[in-house]
Design an enzyme around this catalytic site. Structure first.
Site, PDB file in Angstrom:
ATOM      1  N   ILE A  24       0.829  -1.202   0.000  1.00 44.21           N
ATOM      2  CA  ILE A  24       0.000   0.000   0.000  1.00 44.21           C
ATOM      3  C   ILE A  24       0.862   1.250   0.000  1.00 44.21           C
ATOM      4  O   ILE A  24       0.591   2.215  -0.708  1.00 44.21           O
ATOM      5  CB  ILE A  24      -0.925   0.003   1.235  1.00 44.21           C
ATOM      6  CG1 ILE A  24      -1.840  -1.225   1.221  1.00 44.21           C
ATOM      7  CG2 ILE A  24      -1.752   1.277   1.287  1.00 44.21           C
ATOM      8  CD1 ILE A  24      -2.650  -1.387   2.488  1.00 44.21           C
ATOM      9  N   ALA A  25       1.917   1.244   0.821  1.00 44.29           N
ATOM     10  CA  ALA A  25       2.736   2.454   0.962  1.00 44.29           C
ATOM     11  C   ALA A  25       4.119   2.071   1.459  1.00 44.29           C
ATOM     12  O   ALA A  25       4.327   0.984   2.023  1.00 44.29           O
ATOM     13  CB  ALA A  25       2.078   3.433   1.930  1.00 44.29           C
ATOM     14  N   GLY A  28       9.675   6.060   5.588  1.00 43.09           N
ATOM     15  CA  GLY A  28      11.067   6.103   6.015  1.00 43.09           C
ATOM     16  C   GLY A  28      11.443   4.978   6.956  1.00 43.09           C
ATOM     17  O   GLY A  28      12.622   4.612   7.037  1.00 43.09           O
ATOM     18  N   MET A  29      10.467   4.433   7.693  1.00 46.36           N
ATOM     19  CA  MET A  29      10.775   3.397   8.671  1.00 46.36           C
ATOM     20  C   MET A  29      10.147   2.050   8.355  1.00 46.36           C
ATOM     21  O   MET A  29      10.586   1.033   8.877  1.00 46.36           O
ATOM     22  CB  MET A  29      10.309   3.848  10.055  1.00 46.36           C
ATOM     23  CG  MET A  29      11.051   5.056  10.588  1.00 46.36           C
ATOM     24  SD  MET A  29      10.560   5.490  12.264  1.00 46.36           S
ATOM     25  CE  MET A  29       8.866   6.011  12.020  1.00 46.36           C
ATOM     26  N   VAL A  32       3.925  -0.619   4.258  1.00 45.85           N
ATOM     27  CA  VAL A  32       2.600  -1.083   4.660  1.00 45.85           C
ATOM     28  C   VAL A  32       2.023  -1.930   3.531  1.00 45.85           C
ATOM     29  O   VAL A  32       2.082  -1.541   2.357  1.00 45.85           O
ATOM     30  CB  VAL A  32       1.661   0.097   4.974  1.00 45.85           C
ATOM     31  CG1 VAL A  32       0.305  -0.422   5.458  1.00 45.85           C
ATOM     32  CG2 VAL A  32       2.281   0.998   6.038  1.00 45.85           C
ATOM     33  N   LYS A  47       2.205  -3.597   8.764  1.00 46.09           N
ATOM     34  CA  LYS A  47       3.323  -2.647   8.712  1.00 46.09           C
ATOM     35  C   LYS A  47       4.598  -3.437   9.012  1.00 46.09           C
ATOM     36  O   LYS A  47       4.761  -3.987  10.104  1.00 46.09           O
ATOM     37  CB  LYS A  47       3.133  -1.520   9.720  1.00 46.09           C
ATOM     38  CG  LYS A  47       4.249  -0.467   9.669  1.00 46.09           C
ATOM     39  CD  LYS A  47       4.011   0.646  10.683  1.00 46.09           C
ATOM     40  CE  LYS A  47       2.913   1.581  10.248  1.00 46.09           C
ATOM     41  NZ  LYS A  47       3.284   2.453   9.117  1.00 46.09           N
ATOM     42  N   ASP A 141       4.921  11.694  16.495  1.00 46.49           N
ATOM     43  CA  ASP A 141       5.106  11.948  15.059  1.00 46.49           C
ATOM     44  C   ASP A 141       3.769  12.309  14.427  1.00 46.49           C
ATOM     45  O   ASP A 141       3.352  11.726  13.427  1.00 46.49           O
ATOM     46  CB  ASP A 141       5.717  10.719  14.373  1.00 46.49           C
ATOM     47  CG  ASP A 141       6.341  11.062  13.015  1.00 46.49           C
ATOM     48  OD1 ASP A 141       6.613  12.255  12.767  1.00 46.49           O
ATOM     49  OD2 ASP A 141       6.561  10.129  12.216  1.00 46.49           O
TER      50      ASP A 141
END
Length: 638
Positions: A24-25, A28-29, A32, A47, A141
């Site tokens: 999906i995405a 930076g860490m 997903v 994730k 965040d």
């Protein structure tokens, strides 16, 4: 090129439970993925941390602890965490799948939002943060990338606890700032430390961005942006758009105060203020007039300042801090009174942000319980109607719903589910002893098919009647299945032609026949040998059937050996024939051949019984016996 095609996790099943369908995405860490929980038959978001983090044992331990804390949060505006785990090099979270867009994508598409709409997004975000703050958790965040929205206006916050897990890893140390520079509070920049008021600061920056379509500070590098957060006050949103009320300027100023002590004490306090500001705004805002387009430098910062980063705390030269703007100060007495009314405020926030209708989700081909969870999470209730048999859809999977997927319906309304009862099972009926025709009718009436009829010898079931079925009677099978009938062919007459009469009669009686009918005829065959039988060998007859044997009584002049008939023929040596009856036929054949005889082997039953090469079969008849010329042919029956 579709990058998911080259992603090695796509198609992989994590922990034997989560089958990864697509990416999906990627951030930076972590990345997903959309995955199917094959155990509960529901779609989830997975994730997966990047390998550099997963290789840090301190991070993994901290990550697991934070996941447990976040999983304990239960709030409608927080994406639920279901599970966490490791699979080889992969460290992952299993979360509620919430289809929609990030708030960042909404901003990119639409630009600045109307003041009421901006607050109607911030209110559920603050409610989510406030719930976490009461539980002792800090997000660290807060930014539009971590806020998800659906087309019907629902809002959820993601990634609680992830930054804290990173802070405890080997890759960071004291004095390191972690987060997204465009939303970092001054104390995060200078010391790397954060409490709930850092979340309030980031929420204030996000509100500024929703109202103006830009972040307050731009710069050519993250350091320059961070410097401005430390030394400059966030400008008033109204300086970029004329229709922003002073109360909104004051709310942003209070949330983004340089000194944490000057900010609302947590997200709940900011929520109280946001709901009050929302109440004072006009019911609708028409037209937006924004300031001139942003400079290229700010444009660049708008995009590059959105990623979570790990960077040493910036040593900012001390300067005389500017005086804090006092346009908005929270009166804590009023706040205390407002907290008494928190139930009403929470209801107001829910009323402003929760739509009255929802789209019926696609529940077909899901397990009934998984469908119930999905429907209830979308605001519906479930009614289970009477199921329906279906040979192709497994039991307890949804066949259809009413209303069907994609229909807009009132929240709280009922979705009726018709579930599969699996294939219809029926019982194989008892047809033993019936004629083949009657058995076919009974099996058809039971919803089954006769696929084959196997004719089988039987000394107990009359010819033409059913002996048994396959599957057996009483067995539950799928409706429409095939059944094999075993139908009696009665008894088969053995082949006793060329056998001595006494052996033939004994064999007939042993197999249930009556050999009392014997006709003797003149024949060149040796006296006492059966030369014909009626019925013929292999005939299907019932037990006790009468068999007529035709037996040779030799020629009229008496049977003679060839040398007795022709003096020129030399008489051979006579040798005894071993009696091999009831021995294994192959052993008997070898014994006779070893004694110098030729051997012919005959099957008593030409069909209906196993024959093969005679292995394991016993000799039931032998001719001749006694003394015969050496090298004679011996006949064996098995």
């Amino acid at each position: 090129m579709d990058t998911t095609l080259s992603d090695p996790l796509v198609g992989h099943t994590l922990d034997g439970r989560y089958r990864v369908e697509s990416r999906i995405a990627r951030g930076g860490m972590a990345s997903v993925y959309l995955a199917l929980d094959v155990r509960l038959d529901r779609m989830v978001a997975i994730k997966v941390m990047h390998r550099s983090l997963a290789e840090d044992p301190q991070f993994v331990r901290r990550f697991i602890g934070e996941a447990k804390s976040v999983a304990s949060l239960s709030h409608p505006n927080i994406v639920h965490v279901f599970d966490q785990g490791t699979d080889g090099d992969h460290v992952y979270l299993s979360m509620e799948y919430f289809p929609g867009k990030t708030l960042r994508a909404v901003l990119d598409e639409r630009g600045p939002l109307a003041p009421r709409e901006a607050l109607e997004i911030m209110i559920p975000v603050l409610a989510a943060l406030g719930s976490a703050h009461l539980a002792g958790l800090i997000h660290r965040d807060v930014k539009p990338e971590n806020v998800l929205m659906t087309e019907d206006g629902r809002v959820k916050v993601v990634d609680f606890g992830l930054v804290r897990a990173i802070e405890g890893g080997n890759q960071t140390r004291s004095g390191v700032m972690i987060g997204t520079v465009g939303y970092m509070a001054p104390e995060q920049v200078t010391t790397g430390q954060a409490d709930v008021r850092a979340d309030v600061y980031a929420a204030g920056i996000m509100l500024f961005e929703l109202l103006t379509g830009r972040q307050p500070f731009g710069g050519e590098s993250p350091v320059s942006v961070a410097y401005r957060h430390v030394h400059e006050s966030v400008p008033a949103p109204s300086s970029f758009s004329y229709d922003i009320a002073p109360a909104l300027d004051a709310l942003v100023a209070a949330a983004t105060a340089k000194d944490p002590a000057d900010r609302p004490r947590d997200a709940n306090a900011m929520l109280v203020a946001a709901v009050e500001v929302h109440r004072t705004l006009p019911a609708a805002t028409t037209g937006r007039h924004s300031a001139p387009p942003r400079p290229a430098q700010v444009e660049q910062a708008f995009h590059t300042g959105s990623h979570t980063m790990i960077q040493p705390a910036i040593q900012i030269p001390p300067t005389t801090p500017p005086r804090s703007r006092r346009g908005f100060r929270v009166n804590w007495g009023i706040v205390a009174l407002a907290l008494v009314m928190v139930g009403g405020i929470a209801f107001s926030g829910w009323y402003f942000t929760t739509p009255r209708t929802a789209i019926v989700p696609d529940l077909v081909q899901r397990n009934v319980e998984a469908a119930r969870q999905l429907a209830e999470s979308n605001g519906f209730t479930i009614k289970i109607a009477e199921g329906r048999y279906d040979a192709k859809v497994p039991k307890d999977m949804v066949l259809e719903t009413s209303p069907v997927k994609g229909v807009e319906a009132e929240r709280g309304s009922v979705i009726t589910i018709i579930a599969s009862r699996g294939p219809e099972m029926v019982t194989v009926p008892k047809v033993e002893g019936k004629t083949e025709a009657d058995a076919r009718v009974a099996i058809s009436d039971a919803g089954l098919n006769v696929s084959r009829v196997r004719r089988t010898p039987s000394d107990t079931i009359a010819r033409g009647l059913v002996i048994k079925t396959d599957p057996v009677v009483g067995k539950k099978v799928e409706k429409g299945s095939n059944v094999i009938l075993a139908v009696s062919m009665g008894l088969l007459l053995p082949d006793v032609v060329n056998m001595p009469r006494d052996q033939a009669e004994a064999l007939m009686r042993e197999n249930g026949f009556d050999p009392s009918c014997v006709n003797e005829v003149v024949d060149d065959t040796q006296q006492g040998t059966v030369i014909a039988q009626e019925p013929i060998a292999g005939a299907e007859v019932d037990k006790g059937a009468r068999v007529c044997l035709t037996v040779s009584r030799g020629p009229d002049t008496g049977w003679k050996w060839p040398w007795e008939q022709d003096p020129s023929v030399a008489a051979p040596d006579f040798v005894p024939v071993p009696d091999v009856r009831f021995k294994d036929v192959n052993e008997a054949k070898r014994e006779l051949e070893a004694a110098g005889f030729r051997v012919q082997v005959h099957k008593l039953f030409s069909r209906g019984r196993p024959g093969g090469d005679g292995a394991g079969k016993r000799v039931r008849g032998q001719n001749p016996l006694g003394q015969v010329p050496a090298g004679s042919t011996i006949n064996l029956w098995y």
